[in-house]
Design a protein around this motif. Structure first.
Motif, PDB file in Angstrom:
ATOM      1  N   GLY A 166       8.183  36.894  25.894  1.00  0.00           N
ATOM      2  CA  GLY A 166       9.523  36.920  25.300  1.00  0.00           C
ATOM      3  C   GLY A 166      10.551  36.175  26.130  1.00  0.00           C
ATOM      4  O   GLY A 166      11.563  35.712  25.617  1.00  0.00           O
ATOM      5  N   LYS A 167      10.281  36.058  27.439  1.00  0.00           N
ATOM      6  CA  LYS A 167      11.269  35.396  28.310  1.00  0.00           C
ATOM      7  C   LYS A 167      10.554  34.536  29.346  1.00  0.00           C
ATOM      8  O   LYS A 167       9.534  34.949  29.904  1.00  0.00           O
ATOM      9  N   VAL A 168      11.129  33.376  29.598  1.00  0.00           N
ATOM     10  CA  VAL A 168      10.632  32.534  30.687  1.00  0.00           C
ATOM     11  C   VAL A 168      11.829  32.011  31.470  1.00  0.00           C
ATOM     12  O   VAL A 168      12.854  31.639  30.886  1.00  0.00           O
ATOM     13  N   PHE A 169      11.678  32.036  32.772  1.00  0.00           N
ATOM     14  CA  PHE A 169      12.680  31.437  33.666  1.00  0.00           C
ATOM     15  C   PHE A 169      11.969  30.351  34.458  1.00  0.00           C
ATOM     16  O   PHE A 169      10.879  30.574  34.973  1.00  0.00           O
ATOM     17  N   PHE A 170      12.560  29.163  34.502  1.00  0.00           N
ATOM     18  CA  PHE A 170      11.971  28.132  35.373  1.00  0.00           C
ATOM     19  C   PHE A 170      13.052  27.227  35.963  1.00  0.00           C
ATOM     20  O   PHE A 170      14.209  27.263  35.519  1.00  0.00           O
TER      21      PHE A 170
ATOM     22  N   ARG B  63       7.744  33.697  18.172  1.00  0.00           N
ATOM     23  CA  ARG B  63       8.839  33.042  18.915  1.00  0.00           C
ATOM     24  C   ARG B  63       8.436  33.104  20.396  1.00  0.00           C
ATOM     25  O   ARG B  63       8.930  33.930  21.163  1.00  0.00           O
ATOM     26  N   ASP B  64       7.499  32.259  20.721  1.00  0.00           N
ATOM     27  CA  ASP B  64       6.825  32.337  22.027  1.00  0.00           C
ATOM     28  C   ASP B  64       7.608  31.535  23.080  1.00  0.00           C
ATOM     29  O   ASP B  64       7.629  30.294  23.056  1.00  0.00           O
ATOM     30  N   ALA B  65       8.229  32.249  24.008  1.00  0.00           N
ATOM     31  CA  ALA B  65       9.075  31.583  25.020  1.00  0.00           C
ATOM     32  C   ALA B  65       8.259  30.690  25.943  1.00  0.00           C
ATOM     33  O   ALA B  65       8.741  29.648  26.405  1.00  0.00           O
ATOM     34  N   LEU B  66       6.995  31.076  26.178  1.00  0.00           N
ATOM     35  CA  LEU B  66       6.193  30.263  27.105  1.00  0.00           C
ATOM     36  C   LEU B  66       5.731  28.959  26.461  1.00  0.00           C
ATOM     37  O   LEU B  66       5.681  27.914  27.121  1.00  0.00           O
ATOM     38  N   VAL B  67       5.427  29.023  25.162  1.00  0.00           N
ATOM     39  CA  VAL B  67       5.057  27.777  24.470  1.00  0.00           C
ATOM     40  C   VAL B  67       6.238  26.810  24.529  1.00  0.00           C
ATOM     41  O   VAL B  67       6.082  25.624  24.854  1.00  0.00           O
ATOM     42  N   ALA B  68       7.435  27.328  24.242  1.00  0.00           N
ATOM     43  CA  ALA B  68       8.624  26.462  24.298  1.00  0.00           C
ATOM     44  C   ALA B  68       8.837  25.933  25.719  1.00  0.00           C
ATOM     45  O   ALA B  68       9.075  24.738  25.933  1.00  0.00           O
ATOM     46  N   ALA B  69       8.702  26.829  26.712  1.00  0.00           N
ATOM     47  CA  ALA B  69       8.922  26.407  28.103  1.00  0.00           C
ATOM     48  C   ALA B  69       7.905  25.343  28.517  1.00  0.00           C
ATOM     49  O   ALA B  69       8.247  24.390  29.215  1.00  0.00           O
ATOM     50  N   SER B  70       6.658  25.488  28.054  1.00  0.00           N
ATOM     51  CA  SER B  70       5.640  24.483  28.425  1.00  0.00           C
ATOM     52  C   SER B  70       6.024  23.115  27.880  1.00  0.00           C
ATOM     53  O   SER B  70       5.847  22.100  28.553  1.00  0.00           O
TER      54      SER B  70
ATOM     55  N   GLU C 139      18.586  25.839  36.528  1.00  0.00           N
ATOM     56  CA  GLU C 139      17.846  27.069  36.219  1.00  0.00           C
ATOM     57  C   GLU C 139      17.814  27.180  34.703  1.00  0.00           C
ATOM     58  O   GLU C 139      18.868  27.112  34.049  1.00  0.00           O
ATOM     59  N   ILE C 140      16.625  27.356  34.134  1.00  0.00           N
ATOM     60  CA  ILE C 140      16.497  27.361  32.671  1.00  0.00           C
ATOM     61  C   ILE C 140      15.936  28.708  32.212  1.00  0.00           C
ATOM     62  O   ILE C 140      14.920  29.190  32.725  1.00  0.00           O
ATOM     63  N   PHE C 141      16.629  29.306  31.267  1.00  0.00           N
ATOM     64  CA  PHE C 141      16.247  30.614  30.716  1.00  0.00           C
ATOM     65  C   PHE C 141      15.864  30.408  29.258  1.00  0.00           C
ATOM     66  O   PHE C 141      16.692  29.951  28.462  1.00  0.00           O
ATOM     67  N   VAL C 142      14.622  30.734  28.909  1.00  0.00           N
ATOM     68  CA  VAL C 142      14.163  30.604  27.526  1.00  0.00           C
ATOM     69  C   VAL C 142      13.930  32.017  26.995  1.00  0.00           C
ATOM     70  O   VAL C 142      13.241  32.826  27.629  1.00  0.00           O
ATOM     71  N   THR C 143      14.517  32.304  25.823  1.00  0.00           N
ATOM     72  CA  THR C 143      14.360  33.650  25.250  1.00  0.00           C
ATOM     73  C   THR C 143      13.762  33.543  23.850  1.00  0.00           C
ATOM     74  O   THR C 143      14.321  32.867  22.977  1.00  0.00           O
TER      75      THR C 143
END
Ligand code: GLV
Ligand code: MN
Ligand code: MN
Length: 412
Positions: free
Chosen positions: A279-283, A236-243, A217-221
């Motif tokens: 601001g937050k992504v969980f994947f 500080r875009d959490a979705l860009v980092a998550a992608s 489980e990965i949490f990006v903030t």
């Protein structure tokens, strides 16, 4: 004994009848664990098992065991089965086939008037898919002592409903304590869910092992901010980092090809608003490989890649180990029983390693275990168009019948 066969038409009719419960428009099934539809599927299975003369037990995690008595009921049972829950866009055969092939074996033994020495049981395991409640294989995991019962009952779905409450609600929080007893052998029939048997025109896969899995489980903030006034360099875009992390997961899968598999199948973006920078992504991440040391390398690569990506995107990342099981070899004597039954029945076959997780993986911890695979069309599964031929499904159930007869000893 050598020529005994199951009734393939009856097996097919039962599969089609069960598939009406949760049927989807594209010909598949959506029967998520512990929903009302799961209850209907369970009720139908129990009705059929009672009609076949079985006695029913339900354990505290909702696993259903249907028992056909043997000549010597002090002997450990020979158990077979699979699961009745499905993926959200699942097919008619994943899981249902293994349960109904087991029932068909019992119906066949009844028709032929055969009483085995050891009792035979068909089991429907709770929440195998790991879709509504994660991880997968929870019912068999509790049975095998891998998960504590309390921990499993407390697992929550996306709406914060617990397995414990949902089991009670659908009337399947059983009281029968079956875990810990001796099991003579466990066999599970399943569609392959991959392309190998079909490509090689083999009817039966003699499953020698299941590959290992690591789930994360990965949490990006990052930081939520206005989509208009916030200049690109300040974000500080959490979705860009998550992608970028999703891409890294995919690259890791390719790097450890041909046997590695790497999937991101679930993601939540917060606040999920068109004009706010996320601001937050969980994947989630699902890694698979038949060699444990390679799974470890994939694990290390994931950590290294996510760290670099997070730094460059000025976000924080937390990687939680969520679930793991090692590559699991099945028992030689059960694998041989499957291979021998296949040969005796004259079916083409090959040895195969399971790419999917199965309840058999956890049963292998507590009993000699084997699996039987049959081909599925275009190797597609976890899809409403999942398909398999009546002939192949019949062949797999015939192999199951003979493997069970050998282990439950029809000939004293
Ligand atoms: C179970 O369906 C799995 O994920 O292998
Ligand atoms: Mn399955
Ligand atoms: Mn599945």
């Amino acid at each position: 004994m050598q020529n005994l066969k199951i009734d393939g038409d009856r097996l097919w009719q039962s599969l089609m009848e069960l598939a009406k419960i949760g049927a989807t428009e594209k010909g598949g099934v959506c029967r998520l664990a512990l929903t009302d539809l799961d209850r209907q599927g369970r009720d139908l299975f129990i009705r059929w098992c009672k009609d076949a003369g079985c006695t029913i037990s339900v354990d505290p995690i909702g696993n259903i065991f249907a028992r056909r008595a043997g000549k010597d009921n002090s002997q450990p049972p020979i158990v077979t089965g699979s699961h009745l829950d499905s993926q959200p866009t699942g097919g008619k055969f994943d899981g249902a086939y293994g349960v109904l092939a087991g029932l068909e074996v019992i119906r066949t033994l009844n028709d032929l008037g055969i009483t085995t020495q050891a009792p035979v049981e068909v089991v429907a395991w709770t929440n195998e898919e790991g879709s509504r409640f994660s991880p997968a294989m929870v019912g068999s995991g509790v049975y095998a002592g891998v998960f504590a019962l309390d921990e499993a009952l407390a697992k929550k779905d996306i709406d914060n409903k617990t397995m414990g409450d949902e089991l009670k609600r659908i009337g399947y929080a059983g009281k029968d304590q079956l875990s810990g007893r001796e099991v003579g052998a466990y066999f599970e029939a399943h569609i392959e869910q991959g392309p190998i048997l079909e490509a090689e025109k083999k009817t039966i896969g003699v499953v020698t092992a299941a590959q290992g899995q690591r789930w994360y489980e990965i949490f990006v903030t990052g930081q939520e901010a206005h989509a208009g006034p916030t200049p690109m360099p300040r974000r500080r875009d959490a979705l860009v980092a998550a992608s970028r992390m999703v891409d890294a997961v995919n690259r890791i899968g390719h790097k450890f090809a041909p046997l590695a598999c790497a999937t991101v199948g679930f993601m939540q973006v917060s606040p999920n608003s068109r004009n706010t920078i996320p601001g937050k992504v969980f994947f989630t991440v699902d890694f698979r490989h038949p060699i444990d040391a390679t799974l470890t390398q994939m694990h290390e690569a994931l950590h290294a890649e996510c760290k670099v990506i997070a730094e460059a995107a000025k976000v924080e990342v937390e990687i939680k180990d969520f679930w793991y099981f090692a590559p699991t070899p099945f028992a030689d004597d059960c694998v041989n029983a499957v291979r021998q039954a296949t040969t005796q029945l004259g079916y083409s076959h090959r040895d195969i390693v399971s790419g999917a997780g199965h309840d058999a993986v956890y049963m292998a911890k507590v009993a000699p275990t084997g699996m039987i695979f049959v081909p599925c069309r275009d190797g597609i599964s976890h899809n409403e168009i999942e398909d398999a031929t009546p002939e192949d499904l019949t062949a797999g159930a015939n192999v199951l019948l003979h493997a069970i007869l050998e282990r439950a000893k029809a000939n004293p």
